[in-house]
Scaffold this active site. Structure first.
Site, short mmCIF file in Angstrom:
data_model
loop_
_atom_site.label_atom_id
_atom_site.label_comp_id
_atom_site.label_asym_id
_atom_site.label_seq_id
_atom_site.Cartn_x
_atom_site.Cartn_y
_atom_site.Cartn_z
N SER A 133 0.78 -1.25 0.00
CA SER A 133 0.00 0.00 0.00
C SER A 133 0.81 1.30 0.00
O SER A 133 1.86 1.38 0.62
CB SER A 133 -0.86 0.05 1.26
OG SER A 133 -1.76 -1.00 1.28
N HIS A 179 -2.52 1.27 -4.76
CA HIS A 179 -1.75 0.21 -5.43
C HIS A 179 -1.69 0.56 -6.92
O HIS A 179 -2.70 0.45 -7.63
CB HIS A 179 -2.40 -1.17 -5.24
CG HIS A 179 -2.21 -1.73 -3.86
ND1 HIS A 179 -1.43 -2.83 -3.62
CD2 HIS A 179 -2.68 -1.33 -2.66
CE1 HIS A 179 -1.44 -3.10 -2.31
NE2 HIS A 179 -2.20 -2.19 -1.71
N HIS A 218 -4.82 -8.94 -4.01
CA HIS A 218 -5.09 -9.64 -2.74
C HIS A 218 -6.12 -10.74 -2.94
O HIS A 218 -6.96 -10.68 -3.84
CB HIS A 218 -5.66 -8.66 -1.70
CG HIS A 218 -4.75 -7.52 -1.36
ND1 HIS A 218 -4.69 -6.39 -2.11
CD2 HIS A 218 -3.88 -7.35 -0.33
CE1 HIS A 218 -3.81 -5.54 -1.57
NE2 HIS A 218 -3.31 -6.11 -0.49
N TYR A 259 -8.71 -11.16 -1.18
CA TYR A 259 -10.08 -10.63 -1.05
C TYR A 259 -10.56 -9.90 -2.30
O TYR A 259 -11.72 -9.54 -2.41
CB TYR A 259 -10.22 -9.72 0.19
CG TYR A 259 -9.35 -8.47 0.17
CD1 TYR A 259 -9.65 -7.37 -0.62
CD2 TYR A 259 -8.21 -8.41 0.97
CE1 TYR A 259 -8.84 -6.25 -0.63
CE2 TYR A 259 -7.40 -7.28 0.98
CZ TYR A 259 -7.72 -6.21 0.17
OH TYR A 259 -6.91 -5.10 0.16
N GLU A 260 -9.66 -9.68 -3.27
CA GLU A 260 -10.06 -9.03 -4.52
C GLU A 260 -10.49 -10.02 -5.59
O GLU A 260 -10.87 -9.61 -6.69
CB GLU A 260 -8.90 -8.19 -5.08
CG GLU A 260 -8.53 -7.00 -4.24
CD GLU A 260 -7.29 -6.32 -4.78
OE1 GLU A 260 -7.42 -5.44 -5.64
OE2 GLU A 260 -6.17 -6.69 -4.34
N ALA A 267 1.54 -3.16 4.38
CA ALA A 267 1.10 -2.30 5.50
C ALA A 267 0.43 -3.22 6.50
O ALA A 267 -0.26 -4.16 6.12
CB ALA A 267 0.11 -1.27 4.99
N MET A 312 -3.19 -8.45 5.59
CA MET A 312 -4.07 -9.22 4.69
C MET A 312 -3.34 -9.78 3.48
O MET A 312 -3.96 -10.00 2.43
CB MET A 312 -5.22 -8.31 4.21
CG MET A 312 -5.98 -7.61 5.32
SD MET A 312 -7.22 -6.49 4.65
CE MET A 312 -7.68 -5.58 6.13
N SER A 313 -2.05 -9.97 3.58
CA SER A 313 -1.32 -10.40 2.37
C SER A 313 -0.08 -11.20 2.74
O SER A 313 -0.01 -11.81 3.80
CB SER A 313 -0.91 -9.16 1.57
OG SER A 313 0.07 -8.40 2.27
N ASN A 349 -0.71 1.53 11.74
CA ASN A 349 -1.55 1.86 12.90
C ASN A 349 -1.20 0.87 14.00
O ASN A 349 -0.78 -0.25 13.72
CB ASN A 349 -3.04 1.73 12.53
CG ASN A 349 -3.36 0.38 11.91
OD1 ASN A 349 -2.93 0.08 10.80
ND2 ASN A 349 -4.11 -0.42 12.62
N HIS A 371 -9.38 2.40 6.65
CA HIS A 371 -8.50 2.47 5.48
C HIS A 371 -7.90 3.88 5.37
O HIS A 371 -6.75 4.05 5.00
CB HIS A 371 -9.27 2.10 4.21
CG HIS A 371 -8.38 1.96 3.01
ND1 HIS A 371 -7.33 1.06 2.97
CD2 HIS A 371 -8.36 2.62 1.83
CE1 HIS A 371 -6.70 1.17 1.80
NE2 HIS A 371 -7.30 2.11 1.09
N1 HPA Z 1 -5.25 -4.92 10.22
C1 HPA Z 1 -5.12 -5.59 9.07
N2 HPA Z 1 -4.50 -5.12 8.01
C2 HPA Z 1 -3.97 -3.90 8.11
C3 HPA Z 1 -4.07 -3.13 9.29
C4 HPA Z 1 -4.75 -3.68 10.40
O1 HPA Z 1 -4.88 -3.06 11.48
N3 HPA Z 1 -3.42 -1.97 9.06
C5 HPA Z 1 -2.94 -2.04 7.79
N4 HPA Z 1 -3.27 -3.20 7.21
#
Ligand code: HPA
Length: 310
Positions: A52, A84, A106, A108-109, A143, A244-245, A268, A280
């Site tokens: 990301s 992306h 991903h 999920y895509e 990320a 998620m990857s 985060n 997001h």
């Molecule tokens: N959770 C899952 N995927 C993420 C997060 C998160 O807090 N931050 C960035 N990608």
């Protein structure tokens, strides 16, 4: 004909059952297509998947010799996630020939794909293609949400191992006849310790060592962020960051004989009790922070400078 907008693949041309021979042909076709667009004799040593937002910036330190939009490459998927870019870039970082994947596809895509084996093979397709082009080192960046309270937004984490919670295994189903890949893939050699040490040395050299952690990456499919209880459970089971990857890519890359390194950019930090929700927008804003971009870019440049001297 049934087509899915973000892809050059027409599902009608691909059977409902995963066919490893057709897949192998697709790898070779995509690699040949890319090779035609690279300068004569350019063989990538490394491939880096840039996740990301700000991570895509790392691509800006590549002295480019070619840019190929994913949409043009047979079998590649255009990313649907903001941030992306969806380009393959080829060039040199500190003299090392590399391919940069600016943006990933991903799990999920996956558009309307009911067969999980095919879905996962679509996710990891660019990994096979990079190997077919000659790459020996696979670097995944992503990320992630920090679960370890020592982390701060904008920090990096060298992945030491992963916890694969939701993904079907990327090697499920019929084997692809490629690089003598073993059926039963050991997983203790992923996230190569020498490469991690080199990354730390790079961070030290550019004065960013306090912002580089080591830790375990937990992968969920997304696209939801974690529930409060998910976050608590992940932290208790030893995860330091969640995303998620990456996991399917790393499993595949190691299976086809590549050295692997994974790096999370902590966008985060999730509270120990799991209560602070992220969005997001929060993730994207953190990745756009100029200090974060500069940190990631300078560490990776230095990493490749050191790698070239190995
Ligand atoms: N959770 C899952 N995927 C993420 C997060 C998160 O807090 N931050 C960035 N990608």
């Amino acid at each position: 004909m049934l087509t899915v907008e973000n892809t050059t693949v027409r599902y009608q041309e691909h059977p409902a059952v995963f066919d490893p021979e057709t897949y192998r042909t697709r790898i070779d076709e995509a690699a040949a297509f890319i090779k035609e667009r690279l300068p004569e004799g350019f063989t990538p040593k490394a491939v880096i998947t840039l996740g990301s937002g700000g991570l895509g910036e790392i691509g800006e330190s590549i002295q480019k010799v070619a840019t190929v939009p994913y949409g043009d490459i047979p079998g590649f998927f255009k990313p649907t996630v903001a941030g992306h870019a969806g380009n393959l870039i080829a060039g040199y970082i500190e003299g090392i020939p590399v391919i940069g994947y600016q943006g990933r596809h991903h799990y999920y895509e996956e558009g309307g794909q009911p067969n999980q084996v095919i879905a996962l093979k679509n996710v990891v397709f660019p990994v096979y293609v990079a190997r077919a082009l000659g790459a020996e080192l696979y670097i995944a960046t992503n990320a992630a949400g920090g679960l370890n309270p020592a982390q701060k937004p904008g920090d990096l984490m060298a992945i030491t191992s992963h916890i694969d919670i939701h993904f079907p295994n990327a090697l499920l189903g019929p084997q692809v006849d490629f690089m003598d890949a073993p059926r039963f893939q050991p997983q203790h050699m992923q996230y190569n310790a020498n490469l991690r040490a080199l990354l730390h040395e790079a961070a030290r050299n550019v004065g960013e060592e306090t912002h580089l952690h080591d830790g375990v990456y937990a992968a969920l499919t997304g696209p939801t962020f974690e529930s409060v209880a998910d976050s608590q459970m992940l932290r208790k089971t030893g995860a330091d960051a969640v995303g998620m990857s990456t996991v399917p890519e790393i499993i595949t890359a190691s299976n086809i004989g590549m050295e692997t390194l994974g790096v999370s950019l902590v966008s985060n930090v999730i509270a120990p009790d799991g209560t602070n929700a992220t969005s997001h927008e929060e993730v994207t804003a953190a990745l756009q922070d100029p200090a974060t971009k500069k940190r990631a870019t300078s560490i990776f440049r230095e990493f490749f400078r050191l790698y070239a001297k190995r």
